[in-house]
Design a protein around this motif. Sequence first.
Motif, mmCIF file in Angstrom:
data_model
loop_
_atom_site.group_PDB
_atom_site.id
_atom_site.type_symbol
_atom_site.label_atom_id
_atom_site.label_comp_id
_atom_site.label_asym_id
_atom_site.label_seq_id
_atom_site.Cartn_x
_atom_site.Cartn_y
_atom_site.Cartn_z
ATOM 1 N N ALA A 40 -24.317 24.608 -71.601
ATOM 2 C CA ALA A 40 -25.463 24.320 -72.443
ATOM 3 C C ALA A 40 -25.223 23.006 -73.177
ATOM 4 N N PRO A 41 -26.282 22.331 -73.609
ATOM 5 C CA PRO A 41 -26.110 21.067 -74.329
ATOM 6 C C PRO A 41 -25.194 21.214 -75.538
ATOM 7 N N GLY A 42 -24.228 20.310 -75.645
ATOM 8 C CA GLY A 42 -23.320 20.319 -76.774
ATOM 9 C C GLY A 42 -22.229 21.368 -76.717
ATOM 10 N N LYS A 43 -22.146 22.117 -75.629
ATOM 11 C CA LYS A 43 -21.146 23.159 -75.507
ATOM 12 C C LYS A 43 -20.252 22.924 -74.299
ATOM 13 N N GLU A 44 -19.110 23.586 -74.311
ATOM 14 C CA GLU A 44 -18.185 23.509 -73.193
ATOM 15 C C GLU A 44 -18.698 24.326 -72.019
ATOM 16 N N ARG A 45 -18.286 23.929 -70.837
ATOM 17 C CA ARG A 45 -18.627 24.704 -69.658
ATOM 18 C C ARG A 45 -17.914 26.053 -69.722
ATOM 19 N N GLU A 46 -18.635 27.113 -69.417
ATOM 20 C CA GLU A 46 -18.072 28.445 -69.533
ATOM 21 C C GLU A 46 -18.228 29.249 -68.245
ATOM 22 N N PHE A 47 -17.300 30.148 -68.062
ATOM 23 C CA PHE A 47 -17.306 31.025 -66.907
ATOM 24 C C PHE A 47 -18.446 32.016 -66.975
ATOM 25 N N VAL A 48 -19.060 32.278 -65.833
ATOM 26 C CA VAL A 48 -20.129 33.256 -65.737
ATOM 27 C C VAL A 48 -19.738 34.412 -64.818
ATOM 28 N N ALA A 49 -19.358 34.093 -63.587
ATOM 29 C CA ALA A 49 -19.032 35.125 -62.607
ATOM 30 C C ALA A 49 -18.200 34.533 -61.486
ATOM 31 N N ALA A 106 -5.921 33.142 -55.035
ATOM 32 C CA ALA A 106 -7.048 32.781 -55.892
ATOM 33 C C ALA A 106 -7.660 33.987 -56.587
ATOM 34 N N GLY A 107 -7.772 35.095 -55.905
ATOM 35 C CA GLY A 107 -8.366 36.282 -56.500
ATOM 36 C C GLY A 107 -9.770 36.004 -56.983
ATOM 37 N N VAL A 108 -10.036 36.371 -58.239
ATOM 38 C CA VAL A 108 -11.325 36.087 -58.865
ATOM 39 C C VAL A 108 -11.071 35.383 -60.188
ATOM 40 N N THR A 109 -10.446 34.234 -60.099
ATOM 41 C CA THR A 109 -10.074 33.505 -61.296
ATOM 42 C C THR A 109 -11.286 33.106 -62.126
ATOM 43 N N THR A 110 -11.098 33.149 -63.435
ATOM 44 C CA THR A 110 -12.129 32.743 -64.385
ATOM 45 C C THR A 110 -11.841 31.373 -64.986
ATOM 46 N N ARG A 111 -10.777 30.744 -64.558
ATOM 47 C CA ARG A 111 -10.324 29.500 -65.165
ATOM 48 C C ARG A 111 -10.944 28.291 -64.482
#
Length: 128
Positions: A40-49, A106-111
């Motif tokens: 989102a504007p002004g925010k860090e990129r974040e994990f979703v799925a 790799a699995g399902v990494t959230t990083r």
Amino acid sequence: QVQLVESGGGLVQSGGSLRLSCAASGGTASRYTMGWFRQAPGKEREFVAAINWNGGRTSYADSVKGRFTISRDNAKNTVHLQMNSLKPEDTAVYYCAADNRPYSIAGVTTRLNEYDYWGPGTQVTVSL
């Protein structure tokens, strides 16, 4: 190289649904963990799925659990994110990403820093 292209973004009312798609080409994307992130504007990129290579394992951010569903079709080299019960706070640019490490690792990494390829993003806007 792997090329990722997102589609399906748009404007939707609160409570509505959207289905995002990510088309992959090149590399061996069918063996890669795939993820969705948003910014989102002004925010860090974040994990979703995220989803592992064969779709047998998934992970979700707490903020989207029960509302979003990630899936993949390796025969078509596509990944999807079904988004239901959308909220204004879901408004962001959504990015598809691929982790090119061996799938068993790799699995399902959230990083974020474990992902190697990124699409250009697609805008999702949820109105009140």
